[in-house]
Design a protein around this motif. Structure first.
Motif, PDB file in Angstrom:
ATOM      1  N   THR A  91       0.819  -1.208   0.000  1.00 41.33           N
ATOM      2  CA  THR A  91       0.000   0.000   0.000  1.00 41.33           C
ATOM      3  C   THR A  91       0.856   1.263   0.000  1.00 41.33           C
ATOM      4  N   VAL A  92       1.879   1.313   0.859  1.00 37.34           N
ATOM      5  CA  VAL A  92       2.686   2.534   0.916  1.00 37.34           C
ATOM      6  C   VAL A  92       3.530   2.684  -0.348  1.00 37.34           C
ATOM      7  N   MET A  93       3.943   1.566  -0.972  1.00 42.36           N
ATOM      8  CA  MET A  93       4.644   1.674  -2.253  1.00 42.36           C
ATOM      9  C   MET A  93       3.714   2.205  -3.336  1.00 42.36           C
ATOM     10  N   GLN A  94       2.473   1.698  -3.358  1.00 42.12           N
ATOM     11  CA  GLN A  94       1.502   2.193  -4.336  1.00 42.12           C
ATOM     12  C   GLN A  94       1.209   3.669  -4.104  1.00 42.12           C
ATOM     13  N   TYR A  95       1.100   4.057  -2.843  1.00 42.50           N
ATOM     14  CA  TYR A  95       0.905   5.472  -2.515  1.00 42.50           C
ATOM     15  C   TYR A  95       2.082   6.299  -3.037  1.00 42.50           C
ATOM     16  N   ALA A  96       3.289   5.807  -2.825  1.00 41.16           N
ATOM     17  CA  ALA A  96       4.484   6.555  -3.213  1.00 41.16           C
ATOM     18  C   ALA A  96       4.532   6.826  -4.712  1.00 41.16           C
ATOM     19  N   LYS A 105       9.648  10.054   4.141  1.00 39.73           N
ATOM     20  CA  LYS A 105      10.432   8.831   3.984  1.00 39.73           C
ATOM     21  C   LYS A 105       9.483   7.640   3.907  1.00 39.73           C
ATOM     22  N   LEU A 106       9.998   6.553   3.334  1.00 35.46           N
ATOM     23  CA  LEU A 106       9.211   5.354   3.127  1.00 35.46           C
ATOM     24  C   LEU A 106       9.921   4.172   3.773  1.00 35.46           C
ATOM     25  N   VAL A 107       9.167   3.360   4.515  1.00 36.84           N
ATOM     26  CA  VAL A 107       9.716   2.155   5.127  1.00 36.84           C
ATOM     27  C   VAL A 107       8.822   0.973   4.746  1.00 36.84           C
ATOM     28  N   VAL A 108       9.404   0.008   4.067  1.00 41.28           N
ATOM     29  CA  VAL A 108       8.669  -1.164   3.581  1.00 41.28           C
ATOM     30  C   VAL A 108       9.220  -2.395   4.297  1.00 41.28           C
ATOM     31  N   VAL A 109       8.352  -3.108   4.991  1.00 36.30           N
ATOM     32  CA  VAL A 109       8.779  -4.231   5.825  1.00 36.30           C
ATOM     33  C   VAL A 109       8.416  -5.563   5.162  1.00 36.30           C
ATOM     34  N   ASP A 110       9.429  -6.241   4.696  1.00 38.39           N
ATOM     35  CA  ASP A 110       9.388  -7.622   4.195  1.00 38.39           C
ATOM     36  C   ASP A 110       8.375  -7.846   3.066  1.00 38.39           C
ATOM     37  N   ILE A 111       8.470  -7.008   2.062  1.00 36.71           N
ATOM     38  CA  ILE A 111       7.689  -7.208   0.839  1.00 36.71           C
ATOM     39  C   ILE A 111       8.392  -6.447  -0.286  1.00 36.71           C
ATOM     40  N   ALA A 112       8.331  -6.987  -1.491  1.00 31.65           N
ATOM     41  CA  ALA A 112       8.891  -6.343  -2.675  1.00 31.65           C
ATOM     42  C   ALA A 112       7.748  -5.876  -3.566  1.00 31.65           C
ATOM     43  N   PRO A 113       8.022  -5.034  -4.552  1.00 29.80           N
ATOM     44  CA  PRO A 113       6.942  -4.578  -5.431  1.00 29.80           C
ATOM     45  C   PRO A 113       6.472  -5.606  -6.446  1.00 29.80           C
ATOM     46  N   ARG A 114       7.126  -6.752  -6.521  1.00 31.70           N
ATOM     47  CA  ARG A 114       6.760  -7.758  -7.521  1.00 31.70           C
ATOM     48  C   ARG A 114       5.430  -8.442  -7.197  1.00 31.70           C
ATOM     49  N   THR A 198      12.559   9.703  -3.153  1.00 32.29           N
ATOM     50  CA  THR A 198      12.460   9.893  -1.711  1.00 32.29           C
ATOM     51  C   THR A 198      13.182   8.744  -1.009  1.00 32.29           C
ATOM     52  N   PRO A 199      13.913   9.012   0.074  1.00 33.38           N
ATOM     53  CA  PRO A 199      14.615   7.931   0.791  1.00 33.38           C
ATOM     54  C   PRO A 199      13.675   6.818   1.219  1.00 33.38           C
ATOM     55  N   ALA A 200      14.102   5.591   1.001  1.00 27.17           N
ATOM     56  CA  ALA A 200      13.271   4.429   1.343  1.00 27.17           C
ATOM     57  C   ALA A 200      14.124   3.365   2.022  1.00 27.17           C
ATOM     58  N   LEU A 201      13.566   2.754   3.040  1.00 30.74           N
ATOM     59  CA  LEU A 201      14.200   1.638   3.732  1.00 30.74           C
ATOM     60  C   LEU A 201      13.373   0.387   3.503  1.00 30.74           C
ATOM     61  N   PHE A 202      14.019  -0.659   3.005  1.00 26.39           N
ATOM     62  CA  PHE A 202      13.391  -1.962   2.897  1.00 26.39           C
ATOM     63  C   PHE A 202      14.024  -2.874   3.939  1.00 26.39           C
ATOM     64  N   ILE A 219      13.526  -3.303  -7.173  1.00 22.31           N
ATOM     65  CA  ILE A 219      13.232  -2.292  -6.143  1.00 22.31           C
ATOM     66  C   ILE A 219      13.941  -0.992  -6.470  1.00 22.31           C
ATOM     67  N   LEU A 220      15.225  -1.086  -6.818  1.00 23.46           N
ATOM     68  CA  LEU A 220      15.998   0.127  -7.132  1.00 23.46           C
ATOM     69  C   LEU A 220      15.512   0.806  -8.402  1.00 23.46           C
ATOM     70  N   ALA A 221      14.898   0.052  -9.298  1.00 27.49           N
ATOM     71  CA  ALA A 221      14.378   0.649 -10.522  1.00 27.49           C
ATOM     72  C   ALA A 221      13.260   1.638 -10.217  1.00 27.49           C
ATOM     73  N   ILE A 222      12.510   1.385  -9.138  1.00 27.36           N
ATOM     74  CA  ILE A 222      11.435   2.304  -8.733  1.00 27.36           C
ATOM     75  C   ILE A 222      11.897   3.246  -7.640  1.00 27.36           C
ATOM     76  N   PHE A 223      12.686   2.720  -6.698  1.00 27.17           N
ATOM     77  CA  PHE A 223      13.135   3.499  -5.540  1.00 27.17           C
ATOM     78  C   PHE A 223      14.671   3.539  -5.532  1.00 27.17           C
ATOM     79  N   PRO A 224      15.284   4.394  -6.357  1.00 29.93           N
ATOM     80  CA  PRO A 224      16.744   4.379  -6.512  1.00 29.93           C
ATOM     81  C   PRO A 224      17.516   4.776  -5.261  1.00 29.93           C
ATOM     82  N   ASN A 225      16.858   5.443  -4.316  1.00 34.24           N
ATOM     83  CA  ASN A 225      17.528   5.833  -3.074  1.00 34.24           C
ATOM     84  C   ASN A 225      17.164   4.900  -1.917  1.00 34.24           C
TER      85      ASN A 225
END
Length: 258
Positions: A91-96, A105-114, A198-202, A219-225
């Motif tokens: 959800t937060v990735m889709q929002y981003a 900042k964005l923090v994604v816990v144990d999930i990838a965008p795939r 925007t800075p993101a932590l996975f 992941i880096l293709a969408i969130f390069p930082n």
């Protein structure tokens, strides 16, 4: 859509936490107090079809992201920090990717965008095998569910959603019929033609297979930082299995200057 939420902490930067599928905000109450002690206003939110939020409308990430946008506006939050676990991470990735530039900042816990295949089939069968109309006790529900899910920890997590209604019968905090028919949407990918800088932590659990080494390029293709933290001795539920280390890594990331 008015989402149910609880707030911990009266001052500091706003931080929103979204739970995963079959979860609700109560799962995060203890850890939210620890995060608030570091100087944050923590908003725990029940996503649509979960917890005490409305069980209506579609079950998909564009809708969840729109709900999150409306919540941020309703609460007049300026550039909040977004934290999401599993389904909440999607959800937060889709929002981003839908509303870039509206969060700090964005923090994604144990999930990838795939995309992920449906892997809760046995759980859904077990939950649907529980006859709420004739159910006498939580213990009876656990006995039925144990035929489909051997893990006591998982069953306890799921049965936290079982509650007594005003008429004395039992109900679910999640929308079981819709989860049963539309669970495939929970595994849908998050895609974007635009990079979100925007800075993101996975964060991933060392014992989990939700974020694989080969996912990192996508992941880096969408969130390069983005940066990746692997938490030892943790599976998918990092915040429950390693709460101290989870908070330590989270706060360290949040306190880094942009």
């Amino acid at each position: 859509m008015q989402l149910n939420f609880k707030k911990t902490g009266d001052t500091g930067k706003p931080l929103i936490i979204l739970h995963g599928v079959f979860g609700f905000l109560d799962n995060w109450l203890t850890i939210s107090k620890t995060i608030a002690d570091h100087g944050y206003q923590v908003f725990l939110v029940d996503q649509r079809h979960h917890g005490r939020s409305p069980h209506e409308g579609p079950l998909d990430f564009p809708t969840f992201a729109s709900d999150l946008k409306a919540f941020i506006e309703d609460q007049a939050l300026e550039n909040p920090i977004l934290v999401g676990h599993s389904m909440g991470g999607k959800t937060v990735m889709q929002y981003a990717v839908t509303y870039p530039g509206t969060f700090e900042k964005l923090v994604v816990v144990d999930i990838a965008p795939r995309s992920y295949p449906i892997h809760h089939t046995d759980i859904l069968r077990g939950l649907n095998a529980i006859e709420l109309a004739t159910l006498a006790s939580r213990h009876e529900a656990d006995e039925v569910l144990s035929r489909y899910e051997p893990s006591l920890t998982v069953r306890q997590f799921l049965l936290k959603n079982l509650y007594r209604k005003d008429d004395g019968g039992f109900g679910w905090r999640f929308n079981l019929p819709l989860l049963t028919t539309d669970m495939g949407n929970v595994g849908a990918p998050v895609e974007s033609d635009v990079q979100i800088k925007t800075p993101a932590l996975f964060m991933r659990g060392a014992k989990s297979d939700y974020i694989l080494d080969e996912d990192w390029e996508a992941i880096l293709a969408i969130f390069p930082n983005a940066v990746l933290e692997t938490i030892p001795d943790a599976g998918h539920w990092i915040q429950a299995e390693q709460p101290k280390l989870f908070v330590e890594k989270l706060i360290s990331f949040l306190e880094k200057p942009i």
